[in-house]
Design an enzyme around this catalytic site. Structure first.
Site, PDB file in Angstrom:
ATOM      1  CD  GLU A   1      32.648  38.126  40.685  1.00  0.00           C
ATOM      2  OE1 GLU A   1      33.639  38.817  40.946  1.00  0.00           O
ATOM      3  OE2 GLU A   1      31.478  38.551  40.740  1.00  0.00           O
TER       4      GLU A   1
ATOM      5  CE  LYS B   1      38.666  38.370  37.371  1.00  0.00           C
ATOM      6  NZ  LYS B   1      37.546  37.598  37.935  1.00  0.00           N
TER       7      LYS B   1
ATOM      8  NE  ARG C   1      46.175  40.889  43.292  1.00  0.00           N
ATOM      9  CZ  ARG C   1      44.839  40.884  43.341  1.00  0.00           C
ATOM     10  NH1 ARG C   1      44.224  41.403  44.382  1.00  0.00           N
ATOM     11  NH2 ARG C   1      44.152  40.366  42.373  1.00  0.00           N
TER      12      ARG C   1
END
Length: 564
Positions: free
Chosen positions: A43, A278, A268
RNA sequence: UGUCCUGUGGUGUAACCGGCAACACGUCUGAUUCUGGAUCAGAAGAGUCCAGGUUCGAGCCCUGGCAGGACAACCA
């Protein structure tokens, strides 16, 4: 790059990770005609970090390993957080990592029309409805783990009315947040994702690509899986938090009768002492705790690059951490190992004295200078040699001299002999101190026959010191970075708490560093190893007048124990 | 008090159709001295979350527990 991958593939001893096993099973069973297609779907609302590097290496790696392709697809479904500057940064990072999506650069926003058609289809099948409940009201209808949600009063709206309202939503007849399109699935599902999830929301906002064409924007679940299908993605790899979304992903595929992409989840990457969220990284930037997304202390690819990390070292790192489904926290020491291992081979050795003290060679002619040859990299003969000016006065490291040395101290002390790297053997004769007792000069004599490389030079001495010639030395600024956080798991703390662990000493600037003259025009050099200080790169702000170096990583810290 | 995911040295990842738990980082020891905190040699460290069961044999299969994580955004 390709050779590297081929070598990996041919390495039979290397065990397959669980994703490779799945892909090989699919290949064996002839699924999708043996085609492998993956995608990397960032994104564009932030910079890529080391965690994304793991995903990038995985998805591009799987594709190339099995003769497939990997698409780059920007998941740009939320116009208010996304921006083209992020798109550019992400592109740059993927290229820098050494991967190529060729002409397959896609955007979820490319599919807005198609997605809209899909929505009409779902509505026509009676599987979606326009809901006029506010966010708060929807929340109030939510049940619990064992209690179903209360149905929205609009849940059984006639199909024609839904179609009409949805068209008018699209045409901009309604204000933000006044209605949503929801799928009609199962309000009693134990999986919360299946309790009539929202497909579209109204946002009268400017999109970085579609401009003002749309005022309804698809949610992640509605956009992601369908984009995978449209692109014919065979293996849609994502992180573990999307596991509960998989039934929904599959439900859409079934209801819309579209290409059956398969979602596969992996854990992850978490790094000790490092923040990966983020949202939190954005906060560090916007609140000014760092100079930007590319601050050398940031775990972003931009930051790591500026700090001097090489793409090869990051690729090696992602290879070492492996792929699995369990939560993990990788020790930053492994990342540091990878960059040291890479830089050890490619970084030229350069003399730099951090904390200088003068060394005077009493029996060396005053005013004489000679050029001594030294190898650039003992690990790599092709790196060649260079000349170093040598003179009567030198700087050496202050802690390379001890007036009253312990037993195993092999460096300089009164009466002892050491070699000056690439130069002569010297013997300490006396020291000069100031009123405070601080040593200001060390007086030595040198052995002219012990010139580096000469036969006489075979004589063994206990230690070797690095040095720079006082009249020739350049002043430089060296930036040593400490970790940004003092807590091993700052990311594990919720919300604002992570800021409590910000390390105030994460950036240290040391002036008065003396470096050899060959570095005056060193801007073209990517990597350096300053003797005993670690690996450095030249800061982009550096000029011949003001030399600035960033420390990529220190050398492995066992110096104190070796004590030589 | 739900559903799903996951439990293997300090960390991470392996272990094929059940067969002496391996590799890497880290740690420690020794050698080595023109710097290389490199390199070389070696060591310690888990008996696989727990309890049963099947089996000649279980990290792997079965049953029951326990622990950690994810999920309740008109974010992705």
């Amino acid at each position: 790059m390709t050779d590297e991958k081929d070598a990996l593939k041919n390495d039979e001893s290397k065990p397959l990770n669980f994703i490779e096993q799945i892909v090989e099973e699919d290949l064996k069973s002839g699924k999708h005609g043996g085609r492998v297609q993956t995608r990397f779907p960032p994104e564009p609302n932030g910079y890529l970090h080391i965690g994304h590097a793991k995903a990038i290496c995985l998805v591009f790696g799987i594709a190339s390993e099995y003769g497939g392709k990997c698409n780059l697809r920007f998941d740009d479904t939320n116009p208010i957080t996304e921006d083209t500057s992020y798109v550019d940064a992400i592109r740059k990072d993927i290229k820098w990592m050494g991967f190529d999506w060729e002409d397959r650069e896609f955007y979820a926003s490319d599919y807005f029309d198609q997605l809209y058609e899909f929505a009409l289809k779902l509505i026509s099948k009676g599987k979606a409805y326009v809901c006029q409940l506010s966010a708060e009201e929807v929340n109030a209808t939510r049940g619990t783990d064992f209690e179903p949600d209360q149905p929205s009063p609009y849940r059984n709206r006639p199909i024609e009315e839904n179609l009409d309202l949805f068209r008018r939503m699209k045409n901009g007849e309604f204000p933000n947040d006044s209605m949503t399109l929801r799928s009609k699935i199962d309000l009693a599902s134990t999986n919360m994702q299946m309790r009539d999830p929202i497909l579209y929301r109204i946002r009268h906002a400017h999109h970085h690509r579609t401009g003002d064409k749309w005022c309804i924007y698809p949610m992640y679940d509605w956009a992601h899986g369908q984009s995978d299908s449209i692109e014919g993605i065979t293996h849609s790899l994502c992180t573990l938090e999307f596991v509960p979304h998989r039934p929904l992903y599959e439900w859409f595929i079934q209801e819309l009768e579209i290409f059956p992409s398969r979602q596969i989840e992996f854990a992850r990457l978490n790094l000790s002492y490092t923040i990966m969220s983020k949202r939190k990284l954005l906060q560090l930037v916007t609140e000014g705790h760092v100079s930007g997304w590319d601050d050398p202390r940031m775990p972003t690819l931009h930051g790591l690059r500026r700090r001097g990390y090489t793409p090869a070292s990051i690729r090696a790192f992602t290879e070492l951490v492996g792929i699995a489904k369990r939560e993990n926290v990788i020790d930053v020491a492994l990342l540091e190992f990878c960059i040291r291992e890479d830089l050890n081979k490619i970084a030229p050795r350069v003399m730099a004295v951090l904390n200088p003290v003068k060394l005077i060679i009493d029996n060396y002619p005053v005013g004489q200078t000679e050029e001594l040859e030294t190898v650039n990299n003992p690990e790599d003969e092709s790196a060649g040699k260079r000349k170093m000016p040598f003179s009567r006065e030198l700087y050496i490291e202050r802690d390379d001299f001890m007036e009253d040395p312990p037993k195993k101290y092999f460096r300089l002390s009164p009466g002892s002999e050491v070699r000056l790297k690439s130069a002569y053997i010297i013997k300490c004769e006396s020291v000069v101190k100031n009123f405070d007792g601080l040593i200001t000069e060390i007086h030595v004599t040198y052995d002219p026959s012990s010139h580096s490389g000469s036969a006489e030079a075979q004589r063994k001495v206990k230690g070797t010191l690095h040095w720079v010639s006082t009249p020739h030395a350049l002043d430089a600024e060296v930036r040593l970075y400490d970790r940004l956080f003092s807590d091993p798991d700052p990311d594990g703390h919720k919300e604002q708490n992570f800021k409590e662990f910000l390390n105030p000493d994460s950036l240290t600037v040391l002036a008065h560093c003396k470096v050899e003259p060959s570095l005056k025009y060193a801007n073209h050099l990517d990597h350096l190893q300053f003797t005993r200080l670690g690996y450095f790169n030249v800061d982009p702000d550096s000029t011949p007048e003001r030399l600035v170096f960033n420390r990529t990583v220190g050398l492995k810290d066992t110096w104190a124990k070796q004590n030589t």
